[in-house]
Design a protein around this motif. Structure first.
Motif, PDB file in Angstrom:
ATOM      1  N   PRO A 171       0.814  -1.223   0.000  1.00 39.31           N
ATOM      2  CA  PRO A 171       0.000   0.000   0.000  1.00 39.31           C
ATOM      3  C   PRO A 171       0.842   1.265   0.000  1.00 39.31           C
ATOM      4  N   SER A 172       0.195   2.362  -0.378  1.00 41.43           N
ATOM      5  CA  SER A 172       0.827   3.676  -0.325  1.00 41.43           C
ATOM      6  C   SER A 172       0.975   4.117   1.127  1.00 41.43           C
ATOM      7  N   VAL A 173       1.898   5.047   1.365  1.00 41.59           N
ATOM      8  CA  VAL A 173       2.047   5.659   2.684  1.00 41.59           C
ATOM      9  C   VAL A 173       0.716   6.237   3.157  1.00 41.59           C
ATOM     10  N   GLU A 174      -0.078   6.704   2.216  1.00 38.50           N
ATOM     11  CA  GLU A 174      -1.347   7.359   2.551  1.00 38.50           C
ATOM     12  C   GLU A 174      -2.235   6.498   3.445  1.00 38.50           C
ATOM     13  N   LYS A 175      -2.147   5.176   3.282  1.00 37.17           N
ATOM     14  CA  LYS A 175      -2.986   4.277   4.075  1.00 37.17           C
ATOM     15  C   LYS A 175      -2.722   4.433   5.564  1.00 37.17           C
ATOM     16  N   PHE A 176      -1.515   4.851   5.934  1.00 34.40           N
ATOM     17  CA  PHE A 176      -1.132   4.901   7.339  1.00 34.40           C
ATOM     18  C   PHE A 176      -0.942   6.327   7.856  1.00 34.40           C
ATOM     19  N   THR A 177      -1.401   7.307   7.079  1.00 34.04           N
ATOM     20  CA  THR A 177      -1.319   8.684   7.549  1.00 34.04           C
ATOM     21  C   THR A 177      -2.510   9.020   8.449  1.00 34.04           C
ATOM     22  N   THR A 178      -2.337  10.063   9.244  1.00 31.22           N
ATOM     23  CA  THR A 178      -3.373  10.523  10.164  1.00 31.22           C
ATOM     24  C   THR A 178      -3.979  11.814   9.626  1.00 31.22           C
ATOM     25  N   LYS A 179      -5.289  11.929   9.735  1.00 27.13           N
ATOM     26  CA  LYS A 179      -5.928  13.196   9.388  1.00 27.13           C
ATOM     27  C   LYS A 179      -5.513  14.264  10.407  1.00 27.13           C
ATOM     28  N   ILE A 180      -5.272  15.457   9.925  1.00 32.67           N
ATOM     29  CA  ILE A 180      -4.833  16.543  10.806  1.00 32.67           C
ATOM     30  C   ILE A 180      -5.841  16.783  11.926  1.00 32.67           C
ATOM     31  N   SER A 181      -7.131  16.702  11.617  1.00 31.60           N
ATOM     32  CA  SER A 181      -8.165  16.955  12.629  1.00 31.60           C
ATOM     33  C   SER A 181      -8.176  15.905  13.736  1.00 31.60           C
ATOM     34  N   GLU A 182      -7.529  14.753  13.504  1.00 32.91           N
ATOM     35  CA  GLU A 182      -7.550  13.666  14.478  1.00 32.91           C
ATOM     36  C   GLU A 182      -6.348  13.703  15.424  1.00 32.91           C
ATOM     37  N   ILE A 183      -5.421  14.643  15.225  1.00 31.57           N
ATOM     38  CA  ILE A 183      -4.246  14.732  16.089  1.00 31.57           C
ATOM     39  C   ILE A 183      -4.660  15.198  17.489  1.00 31.57           C
ATOM     40  N   THR A 184      -4.208  14.474  18.503  1.00 31.94           N
ATOM     41  CA  THR A 184      -4.482  14.838  19.899  1.00 31.94           C
ATOM     42  C   THR A 184      -3.172  14.788  20.683  1.00 31.94           C
ATOM     43  N   ASN A 185      -3.253  15.090  21.965  1.00 35.30           N
ATOM     44  CA  ASN A 185      -2.049  15.067  22.795  1.00 35.30           C
ATOM     45  C   ASN A 185      -1.607  13.656  23.152  1.00 35.30           C
ATOM     46  N   THR A 186      -2.293  12.640  22.645  1.00 32.28           N
ATOM     47  CA  THR A 186      -1.851  11.257  22.839  1.00 32.28           C
ATOM     48  C   THR A 186      -0.811  10.857  21.804  1.00 32.28           C
ATOM     49  N   PHE A 187      -0.622  11.678  20.761  1.00 33.10           N
ATOM     50  CA  PHE A 187       0.352  11.379  19.714  1.00 33.10           C
ATOM     51  C   PHE A 187       1.743  11.861  20.130  1.00 33.10           C
ATOM     52  N   ASN A 188       2.743  11.004  19.924  1.00 34.95           N
ATOM     53  CA  ASN A 188       4.136  11.436  20.039  1.00 34.95           C
ATOM     54  C   ASN A 188       4.688  11.814  18.676  1.00 34.95           C
ATOM     55  N   ASN A 189       4.476  10.925  17.708  1.00 35.66           N
ATOM     56  CA  ASN A 189       4.858  11.238  16.329  1.00 35.66           C
ATOM     57  C   ASN A 189       3.724  10.837  15.394  1.00 35.66           C
ATOM     58  N   VAL A 190       3.830  11.262  14.142  1.00 32.95           N
ATOM     59  CA  VAL A 190       2.692  11.128  13.247  1.00 32.95           C
ATOM     60  C   VAL A 190       3.168  11.107  11.802  1.00 32.95           C
ATOM     61  N   HIS A 191       2.420  10.430  10.937  1.00 31.79           N
ATOM     62  CA  HIS A 191       2.625  10.468   9.493  1.00 31.79           C
ATOM     63  C   HIS A 191       1.464  11.268   8.890  1.00 31.79           C
ATOM     64  N   LEU A 192       1.774  12.218   8.008  1.00 30.07           N
ATOM     65  CA  LEU A 192       0.753  13.075   7.413  1.00 30.07           C
ATOM     66  C   LEU A 192       0.913  13.131   5.901  1.00 30.07           C
ATOM     67  N   SER A 193      -0.172  13.435   5.216  1.00 26.27           N
ATOM     68  CA  SER A 193      -0.101  13.801   3.802  1.00 26.27           C
ATOM     69  C   SER A 193      -1.004  15.005   3.601  1.00 26.27           C
ATOM     70  N   GLY A 194      -0.602  15.907   2.720  1.00 25.02           N
ATOM     71  CA  GLY A 194      -1.405  17.097   2.506  1.00 25.02           C
ATOM     72  C   GLY A 194      -0.792  18.008   1.466  1.00 25.02           C
ATOM     73  N   VAL A 195      -1.322  19.205   1.395  1.00 26.29           N
ATOM     74  CA  VAL A 195      -0.870  20.219   0.445  1.00 26.29           C
ATOM     75  C   VAL A 195      -0.404  21.439   1.229  1.00 26.29           C
ATOM     76  N   ILE A 196       0.707  22.036   0.805  1.00 32.52           N
ATOM     77  CA  ILE A 196       1.229  23.228   1.467  1.00 32.52           C
ATOM     78  C   ILE A 196       0.336  24.420   1.135  1.00 32.52           C
ATOM     79  N   LYS A 197      -0.143  25.086   2.179  1.00 29.81           N
ATOM     80  CA  LYS A 197      -0.983  26.270   1.987  1.00 29.81           C
ATOM     81  C   LYS A 197      -0.144  27.536   1.910  1.00 29.81           C
ATOM     82  N   GLU A 198       0.839  27.645   2.810  1.00 28.41           N
ATOM     83  CA  GLU A 198       1.676  28.851   2.846  1.00 28.41           C
ATOM     84  C   GLU A 198       3.030  28.503   3.461  1.00 28.41           C
ATOM     85  N   VAL A 199       4.092  29.101   2.917  1.00 29.23           N
ATOM     86  CA  VAL A 199       5.446  28.902   3.431  1.00 29.23           C
ATOM     87  C   VAL A 199       5.963  30.223   3.974  1.00 29.23           C
ATOM     88  N   PHE A 200       6.504  30.195   5.190  1.00 25.61           N
ATOM     89  CA  PHE A 200       7.067  31.387   5.806  1.00 25.61           C
ATOM     90  C   PHE A 200       8.593  31.312   5.729  1.00 25.61           C
TER      91      PHE A 200
END
Length: 383
Positions: A171-200
């Motif tokens: 499977p693709s990495v996407e299968k094991f990524t976490t939705k941003i809205s589902e991140i809580t303080n129980t996470f130590n590390n996380v896999h994400l996929s998404g699109v860059i909105k803005e770079v500072f």
């Protein structure tokens, strides 16, 4: 040491435990292993976790999926697709010195970190190991990392085999990524996929040891929410020229940090891996869809459902719209989520739809379906 002796050794060191509690641990770990490990082996693992030395090594020589791995196995082999390769680094802790390199592989169960020691790092240094290759990692041993997640280590007795002829579709990495809205303080590390909105812009600062550090922030968005990503030091030099708005990426092993007010950031350092997504331009047929793939397809609308309000697993109310596409090879259900629904208010039977960067997953009735992700785009050609 038979099973009764192992239980007695655990009780002797931990009188706060009961024999019933140990039996419950045994039942839980046995179920977790899918029945692949015997009682004595599992009790030895439990003993190790409770600080009790066992003289016999725990061996398991068959190929295992990552979901069946435990800390404490001394002869274990896995197979999977390489999704991240980190450069070799040297270490000198006074008593020990050497080299190590990390990589991440994906199999049917998860993404797992692999640590290569000393001469095993040569396959990274000479460039023979590449992202996307199928590898078999033989005769390694397992340990827990600092977050309690199992990882595979390859040492002197281990072997790495690259299977260039493999027809296995992991499977693709996407299968094991976490939705941003589902991140809580129980996470130590996380896999994400998404699109860059803005770079500072990047900034420099002085560290506590008076050396110079760098950081860079960008906003990552998926179809559920957005989050600030903070890139540190050497990773800034590696990524700064690649990070641009509207670019998709995978982020593996980001560190979750809670800010004041309960919001979260994801931090990227030398132990994180970021892959900028390449946009696919070729189309595939519906009959060629495979679970976990990210694909482009074109088809004719053969069925249209009504727009619904549904509740996600974390209690969020979102819009869902489904329709069916067919080509000369078959048909597939397409699920469109949240704000992307708005572009389909006028969709009709017979319209042609091109889906770019859709994600293939198991849906209703265990059938394959195409679902939207943050980088999915549609082109509708009305009849």
């Amino acid at each position: 040491m038979i099973t009764e002796e192992i239980i007695a050794a655990i009780l002797a060191k931990h009188p706060e435990l009961s024999e019933q509690q140990i039996q419950e641990m045994l039942t839980y770990e046995k179920k977790r292993s899918g029945g692949l490990l015997g009682d004595e082996t599992i009790l030895r693992l439990i003993a190790v976790k409770h600080g009790i030395e066992v003289t016999k090594q725990i061996e398991f020589t068959r190929i295992l999926s990552s979901g069946h791995l435990f800390s404490g196995l001394n002869d274990v082999s896995v197979e999977g697709k390489v999704v991240a390769v980190f450069p070799t680094r040297s270490f000198n802790s006074g008593e020990k010195s050497g080299k190590l390199a990390n990589l991440m592989i994906v199999d049917t169960d998860s993404i797992i970190r692999v640590v290569l020691w000393n001469e095993k790092t040569e396959i990274v240094e000479n460039g023979k190991l590449q992202i996307g290759q199928i590898v078999r990692l033989l005769h390694g041993y397992t340990k827990d990392d600092q977050y309690g997640k199992v990882e595979l280590h390859l040492g002197v007795k281990s072997r790495i085999e690259i299977n260039e002829e493999s027809q296995i579709s992991y499977p693709s990495v996407e299968k094991f990524t976490t939705k941003i809205s589902e991140i809580t303080n129980t996470f130590n590390n996380v896999h994400l996929s998404g699109v860059i909105k803005e770079v500072f812009g990047s900034k420099t600062f002085t560290k506590g040891d008076n050396t110079e550090g760098k950081l860079l922030r960008f906003t990552l968005v998926d179809d559920s929410a957005e989050i600030t990503v903070v890139v540190w030091n050497g990773k800034v030099d590696e990524l700064e020229g690649q990070l641009k708005s509207k670019i998709g990426l995978y982020l593996i092993n980001g560190k979750v940090k809670e800010k004041e007010g309960g919001n979260f950031e994801v931090h990227v350092d030398s132990s994180s891996f970021v892959q900028i997504e390449s946009i696919m331009h070729h189309m595939i047929k519906i009959s060629d869809l495979k679970e976990g793939d990210i694909v482009n397809i074109e088809g004719c609308v053969s069925n249209v459902d009504v727009i619904k309000e549904v509740t996600t697993g974390n209690g969020e109310q979102v819009k869902l719209f489904t329709f069916e596409l067919k080509d000369e090879t078959g048909s597939v259900r397409v699920s469109v989520w949240r704000s992307q629904v708005e572009q389909f208010f006028d969709l009709k039977l017979g319209d042609t739809v091109v889906v770019e960067n859709g994600f293939v997953k198991k849906g209703l009735g265990n059938n394959l379906e195409l679902t939207t992700r943050s980088g999915t785009q549609f082109k509708v050609k009305a009849i």
